[in-house]
Design a protein around this motif. Structure first.
Motif, PDB file in Angstrom:
ATOM      1  N   VAL A  44       0.748  -1.118   0.066  1.00 45.25           N
ATOM      2  CA  VAL A  44       0.086   0.364   0.177  1.00 45.25           C
ATOM      3  C   VAL A  44       0.770   1.177   0.081  1.00 45.25           C
ATOM      4  O   VAL A  44       0.455   2.183  -0.884  1.00 45.25           O
ATOM      5  CB  VAL A  44      -1.031   0.090   1.162  1.00 45.25           C
ATOM      6  N   LEU A  45       1.854   1.352   0.826  1.00 43.94           N
ATOM      7  CA  LEU A  45       2.659   2.449   0.931  1.00 43.94           C
ATOM      8  C   LEU A  45       3.639   2.606  -0.533  1.00 43.94           C
ATOM      9  O   LEU A  45       3.626   3.626  -0.759  1.00 43.94           O
ATOM     10  CB  LEU A  45       3.770   2.210   1.969  1.00 43.94           C
ATOM     11  N   CYS A  46       3.915   1.697  -1.033  1.00 46.18           N
ATOM     12  CA  CYS A  46       4.706   1.574  -2.110  1.00 46.18           C
ATOM     13  C   CYS A  46       3.875   1.943  -3.307  1.00 46.18           C
ATOM     14  O   CYS A  46       4.175   3.001  -4.140  1.00 46.18           O
ATOM     15  CB  CYS A  46       5.398   0.281  -2.705  1.00 46.18           C
ATOM     16  N   LEU A  47       2.550   1.676  -3.413  1.00 46.09           N
ATOM     17  CA  LEU A  47       1.792   2.392  -4.306  1.00 46.09           C
ATOM     18  C   LEU A  47       1.427   3.539  -4.115  1.00 46.09           C
ATOM     19  O   LEU A  47       1.122   4.356  -5.068  1.00 46.09           O
ATOM     20  CB  LEU A  47       0.357   1.416  -4.369  1.00 46.09           C
ATOM     21  N   LEU A  48       0.995   4.052  -2.951  1.00 46.21           N
ATOM     22  CA  LEU A  48       0.810   5.239  -2.826  1.00 46.21           C
ATOM     23  C   LEU A  48       1.961   6.276  -3.016  1.00 46.21           C
ATOM     24  O   LEU A  48       1.955   7.314  -3.519  1.00 46.21           O
ATOM     25  CB  LEU A  48       0.458   5.482  -1.156  1.00 46.21           C
ATOM     26  N   ALA A  49       3.382   5.775  -2.989  1.00 44.02           N
ATOM     27  CA  ALA A  49       4.374   6.766  -3.132  1.00 44.02           C
ATOM     28  C   ALA A  49       4.622   6.479  -4.900  1.00 44.02           C
ATOM     29  O   ALA A  49       4.711   7.606  -5.411  1.00 44.02           O
ATOM     30  CB  ALA A  49       5.523   6.085  -2.688  1.00 44.02           C
ATOM     31  N   ALA A  50       4.307   5.594  -5.373  1.00 38.22           N
ATOM     32  CA  ALA A  50       4.202   5.637  -6.985  1.00 38.22           C
ATOM     33  C   ALA A  50       3.259   6.397  -7.378  1.00 38.22           C
ATOM     34  O   ALA A  50       3.336   7.108  -8.380  1.00 38.22           O
ATOM     35  CB  ALA A  50       4.063   3.996  -7.395  1.00 38.22           C
ATOM     36  N   ASN A  51       2.003   6.513  -6.983  1.00 39.90           N
ATOM     37  CA  ASN A  51       1.048   7.605  -7.484  1.00 39.90           C
ATOM     38  C   ASN A  51       1.378   8.693  -7.150  1.00 39.90           C
ATOM     39  O   ASN A  51       1.264   9.584  -8.237  1.00 39.90           O
ATOM     40  CB  ASN A  51      -0.273   7.009  -6.748  1.00 39.90           C
ATOM     41  N   TRP A  52       2.042   9.279  -6.197  1.00 39.74           N
ATOM     42  CA  TRP A  52       2.710  10.413  -5.840  1.00 39.74           C
ATOM     43  C   TRP A  52       3.545  10.772  -6.978  1.00 39.74           C
ATOM     44  O   TRP A  52       3.585  12.028  -7.523  1.00 39.74           O
ATOM     45  CB  TRP A  52       3.212  10.557  -4.468  1.00 39.74           C
ATOM     46  N   LEU A  53       4.486   9.801  -7.283  1.00 38.04           N
ATOM     47  CA  LEU A  53       5.733  10.147  -8.117  1.00 38.04           C
ATOM     48  C   LEU A  53       4.943  10.232  -9.508  1.00 38.04           C
ATOM     49  O   LEU A  53       5.603  11.231 -10.552  1.00 38.04           O
ATOM     50  CB  LEU A  53       6.728   8.932  -8.191  1.00 38.04           C
ATOM     51  N   ARG A  54       3.918   9.719  -9.928  1.00 41.36           N
ATOM     52  CA  ARG A  54       3.248   9.753 -11.148  1.00 41.36           C
ATOM     53  C   ARG A  54       2.603  11.193 -11.436  1.00 41.36           C
ATOM     54  O   ARG A  54       2.927  11.752 -12.497  1.00 41.36           O
ATOM     55  CB  ARG A  54       2.190   8.736 -11.571  1.00 41.36           C
ATOM     56  N   GLY A  55       2.147  11.675 -10.450  1.00 42.44           N
ATOM     57  CA  GLY A  55       1.582  13.010 -10.448  1.00 42.44           C
ATOM     58  C   GLY A  55       2.513  14.036 -10.461  1.00 42.44           C
ATOM     59  O   GLY A  55       2.429  15.078 -11.192  1.00 42.44           O
ATOM     60  N   LYS A  56       3.766  14.090  -9.793  1.00 35.53           N
ATOM     61  CA  LYS A  56       4.835  15.009  -9.523  1.00 35.53           C
ATOM     62  C   LYS A  56       5.493  14.938 -10.658  1.00 35.53           C
ATOM     63  O   LYS A  56       6.057  16.028 -11.300  1.00 35.53           O
ATOM     64  CB  LYS A  56       5.628  14.647  -8.398  1.00 35.53           C
ATOM     65  N   LEU A  57       6.040  13.676 -11.340  1.00 29.97           N
ATOM     66  CA  LEU A  57       7.008  13.578 -12.109  1.00 29.97           C
ATOM     67  C   LEU A  57       6.457  13.069 -13.585  1.00 29.97           C
ATOM     68  O   LEU A  57       7.280  13.229 -14.526  1.00 29.97           O
ATOM     69  CB  LEU A  57       8.186  12.836 -11.903  1.00 29.97           C
ATOM     70  N   GLY A  58       5.409  13.020 -13.642  1.00 36.28           N
ATOM     71  CA  GLY A  58       4.756  12.606 -14.997  1.00 36.28           C
ATOM     72  C   GLY A  58       4.969  11.131 -15.443  1.00 36.28           C
ATOM     73  O   GLY A  58       5.050  10.906 -16.861  1.00 36.28           O
ATOM     74  N   LEU A  59       5.434  10.341 -14.686  1.00 34.59           N
ATOM     75  CA  LEU A  59       5.864   9.023 -14.742  1.00 34.59           C
ATOM     76  C   LEU A  59       4.492   8.066 -15.570  1.00 34.59           C
ATOM     77  O   LEU A  59       3.561   8.286 -15.116  1.00 34.59           O
ATOM     78  CB  LEU A  59       6.286   8.217 -13.688  1.00 34.59           C
TER      79      LEU A  59
END
Length: 96
Positions: A44-59
């Motif tokens: 859950v924490l990894c997916l939340l962090a990845a979602n945040w990265l997708r929003g911030k960095l456009g991954l």
């Protein structure tokens, strides 16, 4: 002191047995809760962090797959450590 314990009425011995059973049940419930949290939290924490990265960095979506794999790896590591802890506890209890 030992004589007092031996002279206890049966009713008191039954109460002590019930107390011991309740104690063991609570310990097992605590261990089960710990195991559940150890399995659920890392992905859950990894997916939340990845979602945040997708929003911030456009991954792309690939970061979510990487995060899921890393989270599941973390869960597997936690289960392995938990299993080893239970084995040590069992060895300690059998020595007594």
């Amino acid at each position: 002191m030992v004589r007092i314990f031996c002279a206890m009425p049966e009713r008191m011995k039954d109460r002590m047995d019930k107390h011991q059973i309740l104690k063991e049940c609570m310990e097992n419930l605590t261990l089960l809760t710990q195991l559940g949290a150890s399995i659920a939290v890392p992905p859950v924490l990894c997916l939340l962090a990845a979602n945040w990265l997708r929003g911030k960095l456009g991954l792309g979506l690939w970061i979510m797959i990487v995060a899921l794999v890393l989270g599941l790896g973390g869960s597997a590591s936690n289960v392995w450590k938990f299993w080893k802890q239970l084995e040590k506890r069992e060895e300690r209890d059998t020595k007594k």
